[in-house]
Design an enzyme around this catalytic site. Structure first.
Site, short mmCIF file in Angstrom:
data_model
loop_
_atom_site.label_atom_id
_atom_site.label_comp_id
_atom_site.label_asym_id
_atom_site.label_seq_id
_atom_site.Cartn_x
_atom_site.Cartn_y
_atom_site.Cartn_z
N LYS A 42 20.40 -17.65 9.21
CA LYS A 42 19.39 -18.33 10.03
C LYS A 42 18.20 -17.39 10.24
O LYS A 42 18.39 -16.19 10.40
CB LYS A 42 19.97 -18.63 11.43
CG LYS A 42 20.95 -19.77 11.49
CD LYS A 42 21.35 -20.02 12.94
CE LYS A 42 22.45 -21.07 13.02
NZ LYS A 42 22.02 -22.41 12.57
N ARG B 127 31.85 -27.38 11.00
CA ARG B 127 32.70 -28.45 10.46
C ARG B 127 33.93 -27.88 9.74
O ARG B 127 34.96 -28.54 9.69
CB ARG B 127 31.86 -29.36 9.55
CG ARG B 127 31.31 -28.68 8.35
CD ARG B 127 30.20 -29.49 7.67
NE ARG B 127 28.95 -29.43 8.43
CZ ARG B 127 27.83 -30.04 8.06
NH1 ARG B 127 27.80 -30.76 6.95
NH2 ARG B 127 26.73 -29.93 8.77
N1 BES Z 1 25.28 -24.19 15.18
C1 BES Z 1 24.45 -24.86 14.25
C2 BES Z 1 23.80 -26.13 14.79
C3 BES Z 1 22.80 -25.98 15.90
C4 BES Z 1 21.45 -25.98 15.64
C5 BES Z 1 23.21 -25.91 17.22
C6 BES Z 1 20.52 -25.88 16.65
C7 BES Z 1 22.30 -25.80 18.24
C8 BES Z 1 20.97 -25.80 17.97
C9 BES Z 1 25.27 -25.25 13.01
O1 BES Z 1 26.31 -24.40 12.69
C10 BES Z 1 24.32 -25.26 11.86
O2 BES Z 1 23.77 -24.23 11.57
N2 BES Z 1 24.14 -26.41 11.23
C11 BES Z 1 23.27 -26.54 10.14
C12 BES Z 1 23.90 -27.47 9.14
C13 BES Z 1 23.18 -27.51 7.81
C14 BES Z 1 23.32 -26.18 7.10
C15 BES Z 1 23.77 -28.62 6.98
C16 BES Z 1 21.94 -27.12 10.64
O3 BES Z 1 21.95 -27.95 11.53
O4 BES Z 1 20.90 -26.69 10.14
ZN ZN Z 2 25.74 -22.76 11.47
#
Ligand code: BES
Ligand code: ZN
Ligand code: ZN
Length: 494
Positions: A276, A350
């Site tokens: 990230k 997931r």
């Molecule tokens: N923990 C994050 C989701 C999240 C984003 C929570 C913003 C709180 C605030 C999750 O693990 C994630 O990174 N999801 C990705 C999924 C994608 C790679 C398909 C996302 O939402 O970008």
């Molecule tokens: Zn994530």
């Protein structure tokens, strides 16, 4: 702030406190306010007129009563508290008023006050008492564990608040629920170097033992031996080992049904090798907010003793980078036996949840509620205030949605659209963990992925938006909100 609530049978002006709080609703003093006004020769209404005080929601006016006090008895001050317009008022108005009220009273420096139970005549004594008490307690929450000097300066840190003509049982229930929300907020706010998976498990065990819940914690070896390959894949890159946490509440009386709660427990989510950007990491200590909500709910359920069996499952882990971390293109074998190709290491939630849901299903449950800060896409769709609700069983979905409505937490249904399942088919394995480069329907495909791991009635709440607030809000300060606790307690705690 430490708030002590006291439900009083008496009328507000009969309570011996230095400050008495009465509502102004639709520009008029409440009944209790009018009584007080007559007793004090129109001091309240006179001041309202002189200052053109209309009582917009949250506005307040402090009126000294000293000059009219007979024999130096009774309150020294009245606080006129604005409840806004008559139209559109709801129990949420009362809840928010409770929160705003304690903040106002504390700012004024009072350590004790007596408030009328706002709008009890409209919503009934029970419901109004509950909402006001819950709001007051939630609004008094603060997080200053790591401040070495008192951040609120001379502001009072303790407040004793009398609620006049209130229902004692409703106030007592609000105390249990608010404490559970505070517990969840504390867990979310705790920094990730302190709240590792091991520490989360330790706190869960401590709470469970104190309240007579059954608890079982698995270490990394037991997780691997159990066959939780998807979960373990996520966890393997961190120096902080994972812990699988199980809590069980068994009712004393015959149980009506068994419900499993599953919470996402990523104590920190860097994204892994699909790293990230740094701004996106700022709130990722909150990626265990689903777990926090489940643990908070278990605490309240243990205290409220409802006739339902409730089992909680948390696959706690940290998503980090190292030579041992999982990569893009890895294939993981989940507990269900289904193989998963990793296309993005940031879609880790997931993977951990897949194994937790399979396990919850196999242990036996009539229905499952799972809460997770799962996707940024859900925040794009519904924003910071509303959680997404997905279900494979409309009746169960409605039951959870109605519980959320009664609890005053905002959730809204999104479709578990089977046609999008196509996007999760992998050429290499049974499934892939993201739909690749496409950005469409991200919250839905995440939910579809989870739904592949059980045939039981499942509700998935994507709480990525409301779990964490970057600014202070109506019911508390910036940080963890404890979202989900109230819904779960409303669903299961009766
Ligand atoms: N923990 C994050 C989701 C999240 C984003 C929570 C913003 C709180 C605030 C999750 O693990 C994630 O990174 N999801 C990705 C999924 C994608 C790679 C398909 C996302 O939402 O970008
Ligand atoms: Zn994530
Ligand atoms: Zn995550």
């Amino acid at each position: 702030m430490e708030i002590t609530l006291k439900a009083a049978r008496r009328f507000v002006e009969e309570i011996p406190a230095p400050l008495v709080v009465v509502g102004v609703w639709g520009g008029e003093l409440s009944e209790a306010g009018q009584k007080l006004d007559q007793k004090h020769r129109k001091a309240l209404s006179g001041m309202m007129q002189a200052l053109h005080f209309k009582g917009e929601f949250g506005e307040s006016l402090l009126v000294p009563l000293s000059s009219q006090r007979s024999q130096k008895e009774g309150p020294e001050f009245a606080l006129l508290f604005g409840l806004g317009k008559k139209r559109g008022v709801s129990l949420e108005t009362v809840r928010k008023a409770g929160a705003k009220l304690v903040q106002t009273v504390a700012k004024l420096g009072f350590k004790e006050a007596a408030s009328e139970t706002f709008l009890a005549e409209k919503f009934g004594k029970e419901a109004a008492s509950y909402a006001l008490a819950e709001g007051a307690l939630l609004g008094g929450y603060s997080w200053a564990k790591y401040k070495t000097s008192n951040p609120s300066g001379k502001r009072s840190e303790k407040l004793r608040l009398w609620l006049a003509r209130a229902a004692g049982a409703a106030v007592a229930r609000a105390e249990v629920v608010a404490q559970a929300v505070h517990y969840a907020r504390d867990l979310v706010n705790e920094p990730p170097n302190v709240l590792t998976p091991v520490e989360l498990a330790r706190r869960a065990s401590e709470m469970a033992q104190a309240l007579g819940l059954e608890v079982e914690v698995w270490d990394e070896q037991q997780i691997q031996e159990a066959g939780m390959g998807a979960y373990y894949g996520v966890a393997q890159g961190s120096a902080n080992p994972p812990r699988f946490i199980q809590l069980t509440y068994k009712p004393q009386t015959a149980s009506r049904r068994t419900v499993a709660l599953v919470g996402k427990g990523l104590t920190f989510d860097t994204g892994g090798y699909s790293l990230k950007p740094s701004e996106s990491q700022i709130t990722m200590k909150g990626d265990m907010a689903g777990a926090a909500a489940v643990l908070g709910a278990m605490q309240a359920i243990a205290r409220l003793q409802p006739p339902v069996e409730v089992r909680a499952y948390i696959a706690a882990a940290e998503n980090m980078i190292s030579g041992a971390a999982y990569r893009v293109s890895d294939v993981l074998t989940s507990l269900s036996g289904k193989t998963i190709e990793v296309l993005n290491t940031d879609a880790e939630g997931r993977l951990t949840l897949a194994d937790a849901i399979t396990y919850a299903d196999r242990q036996g449950a009539d229905a499952i509620v799972e809460l997770s800060t799962l996707t940024g896409a859900c925040v794009v769709a519904l924003g910071e205030k509303v959680a997404g609700l997905f279900t494979n069983e409309p009746r169960w979905g409605r039951e959870v949605q109605e519980a959320a409505e009664r609890a005053g937490e905002k959730v809204w249904p999104l479709p578990l659209e089977e046609e999008y399942l196509e996007a999760l088919k992998s050429d290499t394995a049974d499934l892939k963990n993201t739909h690749g480069r496409s950005r469409s329907a991200g919250a839905i495909t995440a939910a579809l992925f989870l739904a592949e791991f059980t045939d039981k009635p499942l509700v998935h709440l994507d709480i990525a938006g409301p779990a964490y607030s970057e600014k202070s809000h109506d019911l508390g300060p910036a940080g963890g909100t404890g979202f989900g606790v109230r819904t779960l307690v409303e669903l299961l705690g009766h």
